[in-house]
Motif scaffolding. Structure first.
Motif, mmCIF file in Angstrom:
data_model
loop_
_atom_site.group_PDB
_atom_site.id
_atom_site.type_symbol
_atom_site.label_atom_id
_atom_site.label_comp_id
_atom_site.label_asym_id
_atom_site.label_seq_id
_atom_site.Cartn_x
_atom_site.Cartn_y
_atom_site.Cartn_z
ATOM 1 N N LEU A 1 1.911 10.783 -9.368
ATOM 2 C CA LEU A 1 1.546 9.540 -8.690
ATOM 3 C C LEU A 1 2.791 8.682 -8.603
ATOM 4 O O LEU A 1 3.425 8.395 -9.626
ATOM 5 N N GLY A 2 3.180 8.309 -7.392
ATOM 6 C CA GLY A 2 4.368 7.495 -7.179
ATOM 7 C C GLY A 2 4.022 6.218 -6.431
ATOM 8 O O GLY A 2 3.175 6.228 -5.530
ATOM 9 N N VAL A 3 4.684 5.122 -6.801
ATOM 10 C CA VAL A 3 4.417 3.822 -6.182
ATOM 11 C C VAL A 3 5.744 3.182 -5.791
ATOM 12 O O VAL A 3 6.667 3.103 -6.602
ATOM 13 N N GLN A 4 5.819 2.724 -4.558
ATOM 14 C CA GLN A 4 6.973 1.958 -4.092
ATOM 15 C C GLN A 4 6.508 0.556 -3.732
ATOM 16 O O GLN A 4 5.572 0.387 -2.935
ATOM 17 N N ALA A 5 7.165 -0.449 -4.307
ATOM 18 C CA ALA A 5 6.855 -1.848 -4.018
ATOM 19 C C ALA A 5 8.040 -2.481 -3.300
ATOM 20 O O ALA A 5 9.194 -2.221 -3.639
ATOM 21 N N VAL A 6 7.743 -3.310 -2.313
ATOM 22 C CA VAL A 6 8.768 -4.033 -1.566
ATOM 23 C C VAL A 6 8.535 -5.524 -1.767
ATOM 24 O O VAL A 6 7.408 -6.017 -1.614
ATOM 25 N N SER A 7 9.609 -6.250 -2.111
ATOM 26 C CA SER A 7 9.510 -7.686 -2.354
ATOM 27 C C SER A 7 10.354 -8.446 -1.349
ATOM 28 O O SER A 7 11.301 -7.905 -0.770
ATOM 29 N N ALA A 8 10.009 -9.707 -1.141
ATOM 30 C CA ALA A 8 10.754 -10.556 -0.206
ATOM 31 C C ALA A 8 10.839 -11.970 -0.756
ATOM 32 O O ALA A 8 9.870 -12.506 -1.304
ATOM 33 N N GLU A 9 12.017 -12.571 -0.595
ATOM 34 C CA GLU A 9 12.230 -13.969 -0.965
ATOM 35 C C GLU A 9 13.265 -14.532 -0.003
ATOM 36 O O GLU A 9 14.448 -14.202 -0.079
ATOM 37 N N GLY A 10 12.795 -15.365 0.927
ATOM 38 C CA GLY A 10 13.681 -15.827 1.979
ATOM 39 C C GLY A 10 14.107 -14.666 2.851
ATOM 40 O O GLY A 10 13.282 -13.878 3.333
#
Length: 233
Positions: free
Chosen positions: A172-181
């Motif tokens: 089981l693999g998880v990729q998270a993408v974050s954003a700030e400005g």
């Protein structure tokens, strides 16, 4: 996957020009996969791959033939290809080879034969998606995948042995993408093992998702490394 009579014939055919040793490697891999994107199951797949490899050893040299066509004609052609390594070696006649099962110590669950119900895989992905997004509001996107497969391997050798091994594998693999400005960051985490989906009863998908989200947040907060001329010490 192949009966003993066919394996005997393949070994004899592989050694028809001579050779010190020959073996037949048979593999069947049954894999199920699901992928989550934007909070929903984006794609799924079920694949079955199988094939046979035949090897002949002469001294320090080896000849090899392979076929994913399991007809006896195609397998014999693969054995012929492998036997060519011995065409210039001193010929030694090989009688028909009788093989018998040999005991091996099982390292994994040899009774694992099938996949779990589809909704259980979807539930793992959904739990991971919710946990990653809840970790920090700056997590804007989550992609996750789960793969569950069972690989069977048979090896028959010219010394008269045949062995079988069953190798389950779940990930089981998880990729998270974050954003700030204008900054973007991503993080990836995965876990699994040579077992079944029951692995995630104790290694919950939420922990995997939170680790992916944590890495994504670290990356979006990261300060660019200094660049340019540096003082030498």
């Amino acid at each position: 996957m192949l009966d003993d009579d066919i394996l005997n014939r393949l070994l004899a055919r592989a050694l028809r020009n001579g050779g010190d040793y020959a073996d037949v490697f048979c593999e069947r891999r049954n894999a199920l996969s699901y992928r989550l994107q934007d909070g929903r199951i984006h794609e799924s797949g079920l694949s079955l791959t199988q094939g046979v490899g035949i090897r002949v050893i002469v001294g320090e040299s080896a000849g090899y033939g392979y076929s994913d066509d399991l007809s006896i004609e195609a397998l014999m052609r693969a054995a012929d290809a492998a036997s060519l390594i011995a065409r210039n070696a001193p010929h030694r006649a090989h009688a028909s080879i009788a093989i018998a099962p040999a005991k091996v110590v099982p390292l994994y669950d040899q009774h694992r034969t099938d996949h779990a119900a589809s909704h259980l895989y979807a539930d793992l992905l959904s739990r991971a998606d919710v946990a990653a997004r809840a970790f920090d509001p700056r997590v804007t996107s989550v992609n996750a995948h789960v793969v569950d497969e069972v690989q069977d391997v048979w090896i028959a050798s010219s010394d008269g042995r045949i062995v079988h091994d069953r190798r389950p594998l779940v990930t089981l693999g998880v990729q998270a993408v974050s954003a700030e400005g204008s900054e973007r960051g991503s993080g990836y985490a995965a876990d699994g093992g040579r077992t079944s989906i029951n692995y995630y009863d104790e290694h919950d998908p939420e922990a995997i998702a939170r680790e992916a989200a944590r890495i994504a947040i670290v990356n979006v907060e990261a300060v660019p490394a200094p660049a340019g001329e540096m003082a030498m010490v």
